[in-house]
Design an enzyme around this catalytic site. Structure first.
Site, short mmCIF file in Angstrom:
data_model
loop_
_atom_site.label_atom_id
_atom_site.label_comp_id
_atom_site.label_asym_id
_atom_site.label_seq_id
_atom_site.Cartn_x
_atom_site.Cartn_y
_atom_site.Cartn_z
N HIS A 92 -6.70 -40.11 -38.35
CA HIS A 92 -7.38 -39.73 -39.51
C HIS A 92 -8.88 -39.88 -39.17
O HIS A 92 -9.73 -39.01 -39.72
CB HIS A 92 -7.01 -40.71 -40.75
CG HIS A 92 -5.68 -40.18 -41.26
ND1 HIS A 92 -4.66 -41.09 -41.24
CD2 HIS A 92 -5.44 -39.25 -41.95
CE1 HIS A 92 -3.51 -40.50 -41.81
NE2 HIS A 92 -4.01 -39.60 -42.24
N ASP A 116 -1.35 -38.42 -48.96
CA ASP A 116 -1.51 -40.09 -49.06
C ASP A 116 -2.93 -40.54 -49.23
O ASP A 116 -2.99 -41.68 -49.19
CB ASP A 116 -0.76 -40.42 -47.38
CG ASP A 116 -1.57 -39.75 -46.34
OD1 ASP A 116 -2.84 -39.28 -46.56
OD2 ASP A 116 -0.62 -39.33 -45.30
N ALA A 171 -0.26 -24.81 -51.74
CA ALA A 171 -1.83 -24.55 -51.07
C ALA A 171 -1.98 -23.02 -50.85
O ALA A 171 -3.23 -22.64 -50.93
CB ALA A 171 -1.81 -25.36 -49.89
N ASP A 188 -4.46 -30.37 -43.30
CA ASP A 188 -3.65 -31.58 -42.75
C ASP A 188 -2.18 -31.30 -43.30
O ASP A 188 -1.84 -32.14 -44.06
CB ASP A 188 -4.23 -32.86 -43.37
CG ASP A 188 -3.56 -33.79 -42.78
OD1 ASP A 188 -2.92 -33.90 -41.56
OD2 ASP A 188 -3.57 -35.14 -43.14
#
Length: 327
Positions: A92, A116, A171, A188
Site C-alpha cells: 500500500h 479494505d 466502478a 486497486d
C-alpha cells in the site's frame, strides 16, 4: 419431475414406495444443505486454511474469509489471498506514495477498489487532501472494515474519516457517468482473472480515467506480478499508454506475494522522484522508489496486444501466466 414420472407409468407401481422414500430423503438433504450452507462452508474452510478462520461470509459478490495466527491477519476473497497484515504496508505504501509525493496541491482523490481502506489509510497521511471518494462494489467488504475493531486498528479507521466518501457500486458504470475532476486516481482492483474484472483493465475503461484526471494529475494502477505475470503486466502498461497516458512502470517485493507491479500514468505532468514524503513510512523512501523503477532482464518489457472489450486479451495472458501457479 421424478414424482410425476413414477405415477405416470404403471411399470413403476411395485417400486413407488421405495423411490418416494429415497426422493423425500434426498429433498430433505437438499433443504438441510441450503439451510446450513454457511455453517458447512465455514467448517470446510476451517479444514482448508492453515490458520484459524475468525470471519467468513458470502456476500452477493464474493466469499470473504479472514484468518489469524500469532503473527498476522490475512484476508481471502474467493479463496485468493488479498493481504497479510505482516507486510501489506509494503504493497500500500508503494501503491500510494510514489504518486502522491509530487502532488502538494492535490485535494481530490478517486479510489477504485480497495474496500479494505488500507490505500485510503495511506492517503489520509496527506493533510492537503479534502475529498477522497472510494468506489467499491461490495458493501459487505466496506462494512466489515468500518465496524470490526481488529480491522479498524489495521486501517486506522480510514473509512470513517469525514474526508472519505464510500460508494458501493460498479466502478465501470460509475466512471462512465462521473463528471468530476480528480488530482489523483488510484485503481486497486483484483487481478484480471475473468472477463467481469478484465473489463476494468480495457482501453475503454482507461479512456474514462483519462477524461476524469486533471491535466497535472497522476493515476496508479495495480498491475499484477511482472515476474509471474510478465505478459499480463506489460499488457496493462501498453493498454494504459494506448489512450494517451505517459506510463512509468514500477514494482516492489512483498513477501506474501513476491514481486508486484504498478503502472503510474500522467497526462501533461512530468513525474519526478523529488516530492516530499510523509513521516513514519515503514518502507518507502526516495531510494526505494528509485530501485522500484529498475526491471531486471526476467521482468523487462514484452510486446503484447492492447486489452479491449471485444478481445479481453489480458484475461488470456493472465490465465497462461498464472496457470502453472494455480495450485
Amino acid at each position: 419431475m421424478a414424482f410425476l414420472l413414477l405415477y405416470k407409468f404403471k411399470e413403476t407401481k411395485n417400486y413407488r414406495t421405495r423411490f418416494v422414500v429415497i426422493m423425500m430423503l434426498t429433498t430433505l438433504g437438499f433443504i438441510a444443505g441450503f439451510v446450513y450452507a454457511e455453517k458447512i462452508m465455514s467448517y470446510s474452510e476451517g479444514m482448508t486454511f492453515q490458520d484459524k478462520v475468525i470471519y467468513s461470509k458470502t456476500t452477493q459478490y464474493q466469499r470473504i474469509v479472514l484468518t489469524k495466527n500469532s503473527r498476522e491477519l490475512r484476508l481471502f476473497l474467493n479463496g485468493n489471498l488479498q493481504f497479510s497484515s505482516a507486510d501489506e504496508y509494503r504493497y500500500h505504501e508503494a501503491l500510494i506514495h510514489p504518486a502522491m509525493q509530487g502532488q502538494p496541491n492535490a485535494h481530490r482523490v478517486l479510489v477504485l477498489g480497495g474496500g479494505d481502506g488500507l490505500a485510503v489509510r495511506e492517503l489520509l497521511k496527506y493533510p492537503q487532501l479534502t475529498s477522497i471518494k472510494l468506489v467499491d462494489l461490495d458493501p459487505g467488504m466496506t462494512n466489515i472494515f468500518k465496524k470490526n475493531e481488529m480491522l479498524l486498528q489495521l486501517n486506522k479507521r480510514s473509512l470513517l474519516s469525514p474526508r472519505v466518501n464510500v460508494i458501493n457500486t460498479d466502478a465501470y458504470n460509475y466512471v462512465r457517468n462521473d463528471s468530476g475532476s480528480y488530482n489523483v486516481i488510484i485503481i486497486d482492483f483484483p487481478d484480471p482473472s475473468n472477463y467481469s474484472v478484465g473489463k476494468l483493465y480495457t482501453n475503454a475503461f482507461y479512456k474514462e480515467i483519462y477524461r476524469l484526471l486533471a491535466d497535472n494529475g497522476v493515476v496508479v494502477v495495480q498491475s499484477t506480478s511482472p515476474y509471474i505475470g510478465r505478459r499480463s503486466f506489460w499488457c496493462i502498461d501498453h493498454t494504459v499508454a494506448s489512450v494517451g497516458f505517459h506510463t512509468i512502470p514500477y514494482h516492489v517485493y512483498v513477501p506474501s506475494f513476491g514481486e508486484w507491479g504498478y503502472i503510474l500514468a500522467t497526462k501533461n505532468y512530468s513525474w519526478k522522484n523529488e516530492g516530499q514524503l510523509p513521516a513514519g513510512l515503514r518502507y518507502i523512501n526516495t531510494a526505494t522508489i528509485n530501485d522500484m523503477m529498475f526491471f531486471p532482464p526476467d521482468m523487462q518489457e514484452e510486446e503484447t496486444e492492447i486489452n479491449k472489450l471485444n478481445n479481453q486479451v489480458l484475461v488470456h495472458y493472465f490465465e497462461k501466466d498464472w496457470g502453472p501457479y494455480a495450485h
